[in-house]
Design a protein around this motif. Sequence first.
Motif, PDB file in Angstrom:
ATOM      1  N   THR A  71      -4.949  -4.163  -7.138  1.00  0.00           N
ATOM      2  CA  THR A  71      -3.687  -3.426  -7.055  1.00  0.00           C
ATOM      3  C   THR A  71      -3.941  -1.996  -6.614  1.00  0.00           C
ATOM      4  O   THR A  71      -4.863  -1.340  -7.107  1.00  0.00           O
ATOM      5  CB  THR A  71      -2.969  -3.430  -8.415  1.00  0.00           C
ATOM      6  OG1 THR A  71      -2.721  -4.779  -8.813  1.00  0.00           O
ATOM      7  CG2 THR A  71      -1.642  -2.692  -8.331  1.00  0.00           C
ATOM      8  N   VAL A  85      -0.465  -9.540   0.126  1.00  0.00           N
ATOM      9  CA  VAL A  85      -0.043  -8.682  -0.980  1.00  0.00           C
ATOM     10  C   VAL A  85       1.476  -8.704  -1.110  1.00  0.00           C
ATOM     11  O   VAL A  85       2.200  -8.935  -0.134  1.00  0.00           O
ATOM     12  CB  VAL A  85      -0.522  -7.226  -0.773  1.00  0.00           C
ATOM     13  CG1 VAL A  85      -2.034  -7.154  -0.731  1.00  0.00           C
ATOM     14  CG2 VAL A  85       0.077  -6.628   0.489  1.00  0.00           C
ATOM     15  N   ASP A 110      -2.589  -7.777  -4.614  1.00  0.00           N
ATOM     16  CA  ASP A 110      -3.133  -8.921  -3.890  1.00  0.00           C
ATOM     17  C   ASP A 110      -2.946 -10.184  -4.722  1.00  0.00           C
ATOM     18  O   ASP A 110      -3.235 -10.202  -5.928  1.00  0.00           O
ATOM     19  CB  ASP A 110      -4.616  -8.688  -3.595  1.00  0.00           C
ATOM     20  CG  ASP A 110      -5.231  -9.831  -2.827  1.00  0.00           C
ATOM     21  OD1 ASP A 110      -4.826 -10.057  -1.673  1.00  0.00           O
ATOM     22  OD2 ASP A 110      -6.107 -10.513  -3.395  1.00  0.00           O
TER      23      ASP A 110
END
Length: 381
Positions: free
Chosen positions: A55, A25, A49
Amino acid sequence: MSSAVRRSVPVRTFGDWNDPLPGYVEVDFVAHSGTSSSGSFVQTMVLTDIATGWTECVPVRTRESGLVIAALNQARSLFPFPLQGVDFDNDSAFMNERVVCWCRSQGLEVTRSRAYRKNDQAWVEQKNGAIVRRLVGYGRLVGAEATVVLGRLYDVVRLYGNLFQPSFKLREKTRIGARVVKRYHPPVPPIARVVAHSGVAEADKERLQAMLEREDPVMLFAGIRAAQEELGKRVDRRGLNAGTEEPLAIDLPRFTVSLKTAWQAGEKRPTHRRPYRRTKPYPKRPSMLEPFEPQIRAWLEADPALSAAAVLQRLVSADPSRFTKKALRTVQMAVKAWRMEIAGQIILDGDWMKRAPVSPPAAAGGDTGHLNAPNFSNIPG
């Protein structure tokens, strides 16, 4: 110390990802400071990610390393798959010994972007605008209560955005001379990419499928608007002045009915910046007609067809030192305002008509009298 920590963290650019597994991420902060960056204010930690676009947003009250670690730990529990690595920018809130050592102790690969190169974190930067700024706006949020309310908003946003909101994902980028050609995968929600990825455990996929069947997108969208309404009351207010308020109840039938015409007014959200409204009264000079206003009204009531030029002529005769021909426009505006007022009275309740004088009985014919209809030919229709 932060410089030494930065040198110990390897750099990763946008082109270095090479289609990683889910769990890597990019992390960034979005400041809710309003028009001033001084003092303490709420910030949002955004984690995106790379492989799936999933998210998570976590509100942080202040930029303190302990709270940063707590936010990272909370975000780890929200992702549907285990985190493998974090990519920070060069913010001192991330590039410090405490945060970096904690990430490495948790088995997370730590990388950073180049200084002053926003494109190195293009994935999370796009979510900063598409999610945080679009939903929360640019107002200032301060205090623990605002942090709690912002967390309520993100609790609903994460489900709506990750389960039902389609998004594009870059497939390839080709340079042809000076032109760059980008091609994208078909837009799908992040959950579809997670379920289709072979690197995600089957147990995690089954849990996501159950979550998808359980949630209602209309109810989630109504929850977003209710949370925004609650958060909008705290924009640009200090934490000490914002008391505790109960979460707003979601009226789903009313919300669904409003969707039919919501597009006509555009996106008016309570968290966005409001237009400027003057609070101080405008300075007002006294009107030159003010001492003569009762007399002018008497003239116009006696003769509604009296023109503004005739009124000015009478005023010049009454006070030559005050009035000249240059005051014609001022008199015209005053006469027009009076006639609009009288016309409104006639239309609404007819009081002015009731006060009109009654003519004496006719000499012949046995009439009992009638109302003299005033001449309104000069009243604007």
